[in-house]
Design an enzyme around this catalytic site. Structure first.
Site, PDB file in Angstrom:
ATOM      1  N   ASP A   1       0.971  -1.306   0.053  1.00 19.06           N
ATOM      2  CA  ASP A   1       0.062  -0.177   0.046  1.00 19.06           C
ATOM      3  C   ASP A   1       0.892   1.274  -0.139  1.00 19.06           C
ATOM      4  OD1 ASP A   1      -2.083  -1.632   0.362  1.00 19.06           O
ATOM      5  OD2 ASP A   1      -2.242  -1.577   2.351  1.00 19.06           O
TER       6      ASP A   1
HETATM    7  N1  URA Z   1      -1.234  -6.035   3.773  1.00 16.14           N
HETATM    8  C1  URA Z   1      -1.463  -4.796   3.942  1.00 16.14           C
HETATM    9  O1  URA Z   1      -2.666  -4.426   4.388  1.00 16.14           O
HETATM   10  N2  URA Z   1      -0.801  -3.742   3.193  1.00 16.14           N
HETATM   11  C2  URA Z   1       0.425  -3.988   2.677  1.00 16.14           C
HETATM   12  O2  URA Z   1       0.850  -3.086   1.803  1.00 16.14           O
HETATM   13  C3  URA Z   1       0.721  -5.229   2.705  1.00 16.14           C
HETATM   14  C4  URA Z   1      -0.006  -6.093   3.297  1.00 16.14           C
END
Ligand code: URA
Length: 229
Positions: A101
């Site tokens: 993310d």
């Molecule tokens: N899980 C998440 O919620 N976000 C990420 O960036 C990676 C794994």
């Protein structure tokens, strides 16, 4: 390999530009001009464009320390992408082996090799991804068993695959998962009534984020790291 394909895979040429360059007589094989785009290049051949030798760019594998605020995409109109951070030739040939993310930091693996990245991202391959997680509310030791058994994510059937949780202190833990569902870690903690406030990926399989890499820095993987996947 055909001469026009060789030009594309060793330079910035598109197939159309490669064909034009060949037709214009700027490409030589062992010093002799070749005007046939279909000419079969062999490993012993020395191919030059305007006198400069061209070499195939092979498969590439690299790790990046993703900083907060960058997008795991190849292009984005608004935010800087992780690919923008790479001062590298032919970036368009690269793809991301497992996205993070925008507000997640840490290890991102980037490659040109689709089969290699499939071994990382396919849940069937059970490649562990380890995250350092900071949460809003105190962690309960019971969560270790809950995550090992699997939790139901909102809007999804079934349970998450067994995940390993190691509690570090009241608000910090290490979570290893073998899947990569959308926002998986955040949704797993949401499923048990907690909220992720910080997320950092430390490792993928046995590839660990290099301590020497500051956020935004990258390096090529070693042979051993590539083979470990
Ligand atoms: N899980 C998440 O919620 N976000 C990420 O960036 C990676 C794994």
């Amino acid at each position: 390999m055909r001469l026009d394909k060789f030009l594309c895979e060793s330079s910035y040429f598109t197939r159309a530009l490669a064909k034009r360059a060949i037709k214009s007589g700027k490409v030589t094989c062992d010093g002799v001009v070749v005007k046939d785009a279909g000419f079969k290049v062999q490993t012993k051949h020395r191919i030059c464009y305007e006198g400069d030798e061209l070499n195939l760019v092979g498969e590439r594998f690299l790790m990046l320390h993703k900083p907060d605020g960058t997008v795991c995409a190849t292009v984005d109109d608004v935010h800087p992408t992780v690919i923008d951070l790479l001062d590298i030739e032919k970036p368009e040939a690269l793809h991301i082996a497992g996205r993070l993310d925008m507000d997640t930091t840490g290890l991102v693996l980037i490659t040109t090799d689709g089969q290699w990245s499939h071994r990382i991202t396919s849940p069937k391959k059970e490649c562990g991804k380890c995250y350092l997680v900071t949460v809003a509310d105190p962690l309960d030791a019971q969560l270790i068993e809950t995550f090992a058994a699997g939790v139901a994510l909102r809007n999804e059937d079934g349970l998450t695959k067994p995940a390993r949780l190691e509690i570090i202190d009241s608000h910090t833990a290490r979570l290893t998962i073998t899947e990569g569902k959308y926002h998986q870690v955040k949704r797993m903690f949401a499923a048990v009534g907690n909220k992720v406030v910080g997320l950092h990926r430390e490792s993928v399989g046995s590839i660990v984020l290099d301590d020497d890499l500051e956020p935004g820095e990258w390096r090529y993987l070693t042979e051993d790291e590539i083979k470990s996947v």
